[in-house]
Design an enzyme around this catalytic site. Structure first.
Site, PDB file in Angstrom:
ATOM      1  N   SER A  86       0.789  -1.240   0.000  1.00 13.80           N
ATOM      2  CA  SER A  86       0.000   0.000   0.000  1.00 13.80           C
ATOM      3  C   SER A  86       0.817   1.284   0.000  1.00 13.80           C
ATOM      4  O   SER A  86       0.237   2.376  -0.038  1.00 13.80           O
ATOM      5  CB  SER A  86      -0.958   0.010   1.194  1.00 13.80           C
TER       6      SER A  86
ATOM      7  N   LYS B  50      -0.169   3.728  -2.596  1.00 10.63           N
ATOM      8  CA  LYS B  50      -1.248   4.716  -2.483  1.00 10.63           C
ATOM      9  C   LYS B  50      -0.734   6.156  -2.433  1.00 10.63           C
ATOM     10  O   LYS B  50      -1.487   7.089  -2.734  1.00 10.63           O
ATOM     11  CB  LYS B  50      -2.131   4.406  -1.280  1.00 10.63           C
TER      12      LYS B  50
ATOM     13  N   SER C 260      -5.826   3.247   4.685  1.00 12.49           N
ATOM     14  CA  SER C 260      -5.317   2.371   3.619  1.00 12.49           C
ATOM     15  C   SER C 260      -6.407   1.500   3.005  1.00 12.49           C
ATOM     16  O   SER C 260      -6.178   0.328   2.681  1.00 12.49           O
ATOM     17  CB  SER C 260      -4.176   1.491   4.148  1.00 12.49           C
TER      18      SER C 260
ATOM     19  N   LYS D 119       2.953   6.553   5.560  1.00 12.29           N
ATOM     20  CA  LYS D 119       2.138   5.553   4.869  1.00 12.29           C
ATOM     21  C   LYS D 119       2.670   4.171   5.202  1.00 12.29           C
ATOM     22  O   LYS D 119       3.879   3.934   5.135  1.00 12.29           O
ATOM     23  CB  LYS D 119       2.157   5.754   3.338  1.00 12.29           C
TER      24      LYS D 119
END
Length: 274
Positions: free
Chosen positions: A51, A54, A108, A213
Protein backbone atom coordinates in the site's frame (compact mmCIF):
# COMPACT_ATOMS: atom_id res chain seq x y z
CA UNK A 1 10.56 22.27 -8.30
CA UNK A 2 10.41 18.95 -6.49
CA UNK A 3 13.86 17.82 -5.51
CA UNK A 4 14.73 14.31 -6.62
CA UNK A 5 17.13 12.06 -4.77
CA UNK A 6 19.83 10.48 -6.90
CA UNK A 7 22.44 8.03 -5.67
CA UNK A 8 25.83 9.62 -6.20
CA UNK A 9 28.17 6.95 -4.86
CA UNK A 10 28.00 3.25 -4.10
CA UNK A 11 27.15 2.15 -0.59
CA UNK A 12 30.26 0.92 1.19
CA UNK A 13 30.73 -2.57 2.53
CA UNK A 14 30.59 -1.18 6.05
CA UNK A 15 26.90 -0.55 5.63
CA UNK A 16 26.13 -4.27 5.82
CA UNK A 17 27.51 -4.54 9.31
CA UNK A 18 25.80 -1.31 10.32
CA UNK A 19 22.47 -2.61 9.06
CA UNK A 20 22.42 -5.85 11.06
CA UNK A 21 20.31 -4.58 14.04
CA UNK A 22 17.35 -4.08 11.70
CA UNK A 23 14.74 -6.80 11.15
CA UNK A 24 13.34 -5.18 8.01
CA UNK A 25 14.97 -6.66 4.92
CA UNK A 26 15.32 -3.33 3.10
CA UNK A 27 15.71 0.17 4.48
CA UNK A 28 17.07 3.64 3.94
CA UNK A 29 17.22 6.81 6.02
CA UNK A 30 18.25 10.06 4.34
CA UNK A 31 19.05 13.42 5.90
CA UNK A 32 16.96 15.59 3.62
CA UNK A 33 18.98 18.79 3.93
CA UNK A 34 22.37 17.23 3.12
CA UNK A 35 21.42 14.18 1.08
CA UNK A 36 23.52 11.97 3.35
CA UNK A 37 22.47 8.37 3.78
CA UNK A 38 22.37 7.91 7.53
CA UNK A 39 21.40 4.24 7.27
CA UNK A 40 21.10 1.75 4.42
CA UNK A 41 20.23 -1.90 4.07
CA UNK A 42 19.62 -3.55 0.68
CA UNK A 43 18.17 -0.23 -0.52
CA UNK A 44 18.45 -0.99 -4.26
CA UNK A 45 16.71 -4.38 -4.22
CA UNK A 46 13.47 -4.39 -6.23
CA UNK A 47 10.64 -5.73 -4.06
CA UNK A 48 6.82 -5.51 -3.70
CA UNK A 49 5.66 -2.30 -2.00
CA UNK A 50 2.04 -3.06 -1.04
CA UNK A 51 0.00 0.00 0.00
CA UNK A 52 2.94 2.39 -0.20
CA UNK A 53 1.57 2.51 -3.76
CA UNK A 54 -1.25 4.72 -2.48
CA UNK A 55 1.10 7.70 -2.15
CA UNK A 56 1.58 7.57 -5.92
CA UNK A 57 -2.17 7.15 -6.42
CA UNK A 58 -2.82 10.24 -4.30
CA UNK A 59 -0.26 12.38 -6.12
CA UNK A 60 -1.56 11.43 -9.56
CA UNK A 61 -5.17 12.12 -8.54
CA UNK A 62 -4.28 15.51 -7.04
CA UNK A 63 -2.17 16.43 -10.09
CA UNK A 64 -5.32 16.13 -12.22
CA UNK A 65 -6.94 18.86 -10.06
CA UNK A 66 -10.37 17.19 -9.99
CA UNK A 67 -13.36 18.45 -8.02
CA UNK A 68 -12.55 17.04 -4.56
CA UNK A 69 -16.17 17.57 -3.48
CA UNK A 70 -17.59 15.46 -6.32
CA UNK A 71 -19.61 12.52 -4.99
CA UNK A 72 -18.43 9.10 -6.17
CA UNK A 73 -20.28 5.82 -5.72
CA UNK A 74 -18.16 2.85 -4.63
CA UNK A 75 -18.85 0.16 -7.22
CA UNK A 76 -18.64 -3.62 -7.37
CA UNK A 77 -15.55 -3.27 -9.57
CA UNK A 78 -13.76 -1.55 -6.66
CA UNK A 79 -13.95 -4.77 -4.60
CA UNK A 80 -10.65 -6.62 -4.23
CA UNK A 81 -10.80 -9.91 -6.16
CA UNK A 82 -7.03 -10.49 -5.98
CA UNK A 83 -6.45 -10.81 -2.23
CA UNK A 84 -10.09 -10.61 -1.14
CA UNK A 85 -9.10 -8.03 1.47
CA UNK A 86 -11.78 -6.62 3.76
CA UNK A 87 -13.08 -3.06 3.62
CA UNK A 88 -15.26 -0.90 5.83
CA UNK A 89 -16.48 0.96 2.76
CA UNK A 90 -19.57 -0.85 1.43
CA UNK A 91 -20.41 -1.14 -2.24
CA UNK A 92 -22.97 1.56 -3.01
CA UNK A 93 -21.52 4.05 -0.51
CA UNK A 94 -21.44 7.57 -1.91
CA UNK A 95 -18.45 9.60 -0.76
CA UNK A 96 -16.69 12.75 -1.87
CA UNK A 97 -13.40 12.37 -3.70
CA UNK A 98 -11.72 14.01 -0.70
CA UNK A 99 -13.23 11.44 1.68
CA UNK A 100 -12.04 8.63 -0.59
CA UNK A 101 -8.54 10.12 -0.55
CA UNK A 102 -8.62 10.28 3.24
CA UNK A 103 -9.76 6.65 3.52
CA UNK A 104 -7.13 5.49 1.02
CA UNK A 105 -4.24 7.27 2.74
CA UNK A 106 -5.13 7.25 6.44
CA UNK A 107 -6.79 3.84 6.84
CA UNK A 108 -5.32 2.37 3.62
CA UNK A 109 -8.69 1.30 2.26
CA UNK A 110 -8.32 -0.53 -1.05
CA UNK A 111 -11.83 0.14 -2.36
CA UNK A 112 -11.34 3.85 -1.78
CA UNK A 113 -8.03 3.83 -3.67
CA UNK A 114 -9.52 1.90 -6.58
CA UNK A 115 -12.53 4.22 -6.75
CA UNK A 116 -10.16 7.19 -6.96
CA UNK A 117 -8.33 5.63 -9.91
CA UNK A 118 -11.54 4.47 -11.61
CA UNK A 119 -12.99 7.98 -11.43
CA UNK A 120 -9.78 9.57 -12.73
CA UNK A 121 -10.40 11.71 -15.85
CA UNK A 122 -10.48 9.21 -18.71
CA UNK A 123 -10.73 6.20 -16.39
CA UNK A 124 -8.25 3.57 -15.24
CA UNK A 125 -6.18 3.48 -18.43
CA UNK A 126 -5.55 7.21 -18.27
CA UNK A 127 -4.74 6.84 -14.57
CA UNK A 128 -2.13 4.16 -15.34
CA UNK A 129 -0.58 6.36 -18.03
CA UNK A 130 -0.40 9.26 -15.56
CA UNK A 131 1.32 6.98 -13.05
CA UNK A 132 3.95 5.97 -15.60
CA UNK A 133 4.53 9.61 -16.50
CA UNK A 134 4.84 10.59 -12.85
CA UNK A 135 7.33 7.80 -12.17
CA UNK A 136 9.40 8.95 -15.14
CA UNK A 137 9.28 12.58 -13.97
CA UNK A 138 10.48 11.57 -10.49
CA UNK A 139 13.24 9.40 -11.98
CA UNK A 140 11.89 6.25 -10.33
CA UNK A 141 13.88 3.97 -12.58
CA UNK A 142 13.33 0.79 -10.57
CA UNK A 143 9.65 1.33 -9.84
CA UNK A 144 6.74 -0.44 -11.51
CA UNK A 145 3.11 0.23 -10.58
CA UNK A 146 0.40 -1.85 -12.20
CA UNK A 147 -2.65 -0.79 -10.19
CA UNK A 148 -3.67 1.84 -7.59
CA UNK A 149 -3.98 -0.14 -4.34
CA UNK A 150 -0.73 -2.06 -3.90
CA UNK A 151 -2.47 -5.43 -3.76
CA UNK A 152 -0.60 -6.63 -6.85
CA UNK A 153 2.82 -8.19 -6.17
CA UNK A 154 3.87 -6.57 -9.47
CA UNK A 155 3.79 -3.15 -7.81
CA UNK A 156 7.49 -3.02 -7.03
CA UNK A 157 10.20 -0.53 -6.15
CA UNK A 158 13.34 -0.05 -4.08
CA UNK A 159 13.87 1.68 -0.75
CA UNK A 160 15.94 4.37 -2.48
CA UNK A 161 13.28 4.97 -5.16
CA UNK A 162 10.61 5.17 -2.46
CA UNK A 163 12.64 7.84 -0.67
CA UNK A 164 12.29 9.96 -3.82
CA UNK A 165 8.58 9.21 -3.92
CA UNK A 166 8.16 10.20 -0.26
CA UNK A 167 9.98 13.47 -0.80
CA UNK A 168 7.72 14.24 -3.76
CA UNK A 169 4.58 13.35 -1.79
CA UNK A 170 5.67 15.66 1.04
CA UNK A 171 5.20 18.61 -1.35
CA UNK A 172 1.42 18.02 -1.34
CA UNK A 173 -0.08 19.69 1.77
CA UNK A 174 -3.22 17.54 1.57
CA UNK A 175 -1.21 14.31 1.57
CA UNK A 176 0.85 15.53 4.51
CA UNK A 177 -2.27 16.53 6.44
CA UNK A 178 -4.23 13.34 5.82
CA UNK A 179 -1.35 10.94 6.52
CA UNK A 180 -0.56 12.57 9.87
CA UNK A 181 -4.10 12.50 11.30
CA UNK A 182 -4.48 9.83 13.99
CA UNK A 183 -8.18 9.21 13.34
CA UNK A 184 -11.30 10.78 11.90
CA UNK A 185 -15.07 10.39 11.71
CA UNK A 186 -16.44 9.99 8.19
CA UNK A 187 -20.07 9.89 7.15
CA UNK A 188 -20.71 6.67 5.21
CA UNK A 189 -24.28 6.50 3.94
CA UNK A 190 -25.59 8.52 6.86
CA UNK A 191 -23.64 6.62 9.52
CA UNK A 192 -20.61 8.23 11.19
CA UNK A 193 -17.75 5.74 11.19
CA UNK A 194 -14.49 6.05 13.07
CA UNK A 195 -11.37 5.40 11.00
CA UNK A 196 -7.83 5.15 12.37
CA UNK A 197 -4.40 5.77 10.90
CA UNK A 198 -2.64 2.49 10.13
CA UNK A 199 0.59 3.97 11.54
CA UNK A 200 0.45 3.77 15.34
CA UNK A 201 3.41 6.17 15.60
CA UNK A 202 1.28 9.04 14.29
CA UNK A 203 0.27 11.00 17.35
CA UNK A 204 3.09 9.56 19.48
CA UNK A 205 4.53 12.49 21.47
CA UNK A 206 8.06 11.19 20.89
CA UNK A 207 7.72 11.52 17.13
CA UNK A 208 7.32 14.52 14.79
CA UNK A 209 5.92 12.96 11.60
CA UNK A 210 5.04 15.09 8.58
CA UNK A 211 4.30 12.25 6.13
CA UNK A 212 3.32 8.65 6.73
CA UNK A 213 2.14 5.55 4.87
CA UNK A 214 2.13 1.90 5.83
CA UNK A 215 1.74 -1.17 3.68
CA UNK A 216 1.23 -4.89 3.98
CA UNK A 217 0.78 -7.90 1.73
CA UNK A 218 2.14 -11.40 2.19
CA UNK A 219 4.71 -10.76 -0.55
CA UNK A 220 5.78 -7.32 0.70
CA UNK A 221 5.72 -7.93 4.46
CA UNK A 222 5.21 -4.93 6.73
CA UNK A 223 6.35 -1.67 5.12
CA UNK A 224 6.41 1.98 6.09
CA UNK A 225 7.43 5.34 4.67
CA UNK A 226 7.80 8.40 6.91
CA UNK A 227 9.14 11.91 6.73
CA UNK A 228 10.21 12.82 10.25
CA UNK A 229 11.86 15.66 12.09
CA UNK A 230 14.53 14.64 14.59
CA UNK A 231 17.37 16.58 16.21
CA UNK A 232 16.42 19.65 14.19
CA UNK A 233 16.60 18.00 10.78
CA UNK A 234 14.11 16.46 8.37
CA UNK A 235 14.71 12.90 7.29
CA UNK A 236 13.08 10.37 4.97
CA UNK A 237 12.71 6.87 6.44
CA UNK A 238 11.75 3.79 4.40
CA UNK A 239 11.38 0.28 5.84
CA UNK A 240 10.36 -2.70 3.69
CA UNK A 241 9.50 -6.32 4.46
CA UNK A 242 9.50 -6.41 8.23
CA UNK A 243 8.21 -9.65 9.77
CA UNK A 244 5.31 -8.02 11.63
CA UNK A 245 3.88 -4.74 12.86
CA UNK A 246 5.79 -4.88 16.14
CA UNK A 247 9.05 -5.60 14.30
CA UNK A 248 8.41 -2.69 11.93
CA UNK A 249 7.74 -0.37 14.87
CA UNK A 250 10.86 -1.57 16.67
CA UNK A 251 12.94 -0.91 13.54
CA UNK A 252 11.44 2.56 13.17
CA UNK A 253 12.19 3.38 16.80
CA UNK A 254 15.76 2.16 16.39
CA UNK A 255 16.30 4.43 13.39
CA UNK A 256 14.62 7.32 15.19
CA UNK A 257 17.07 6.92 18.07
CA UNK A 258 19.88 6.85 15.53
CA UNK A 259 18.70 10.16 14.08
CA UNK A 260 18.40 11.82 17.48
CA UNK A 261 21.84 10.72 18.67
CA UNK A 262 24.27 13.58 18.94
CA UNK A 263 27.08 11.52 17.45
CA UNK A 264 25.57 8.98 15.06
CA UNK A 265 27.57 6.55 12.98
CA UNK A 266 29.37 8.03 9.95
CA UNK A 267 27.25 8.22 6.83
CA UNK A 268 27.80 5.59 4.18
CA UNK A 269 26.94 7.52 1.05
CA UNK A 270 25.96 10.91 -0.16
CA UNK A 271 22.94 11.69 -2.29
CA UNK A 272 22.43 14.60 -4.61
CA UNK A 273 19.25 16.56 -3.83
CA UNK A 274 18.09 18.65 -6.78
Amino acid sequence: MIRSILLAVAITAASSAFATPLGSKHAIVIDESTGHVVFEKNATDIVPIASLTKLMTAMVVLDAKPDMHERITVAEEDVDTLKFSSSRVPVGAVLSRHELLELALMSSDNRAAHALARSYPGGLEHFKLAVRNKAHMLNLRRTNIEEPTGLSPYNTSTASDLARLALAASKYPEIERITTVSNDLIDVNGSMRHYHNTNKLVGDKNWAISLSKTGYTQEAGRCIIMRVRAAGRDAIMVLLNARGSSSRTADANYLHRLLTKEHHQPVMAKLNLK
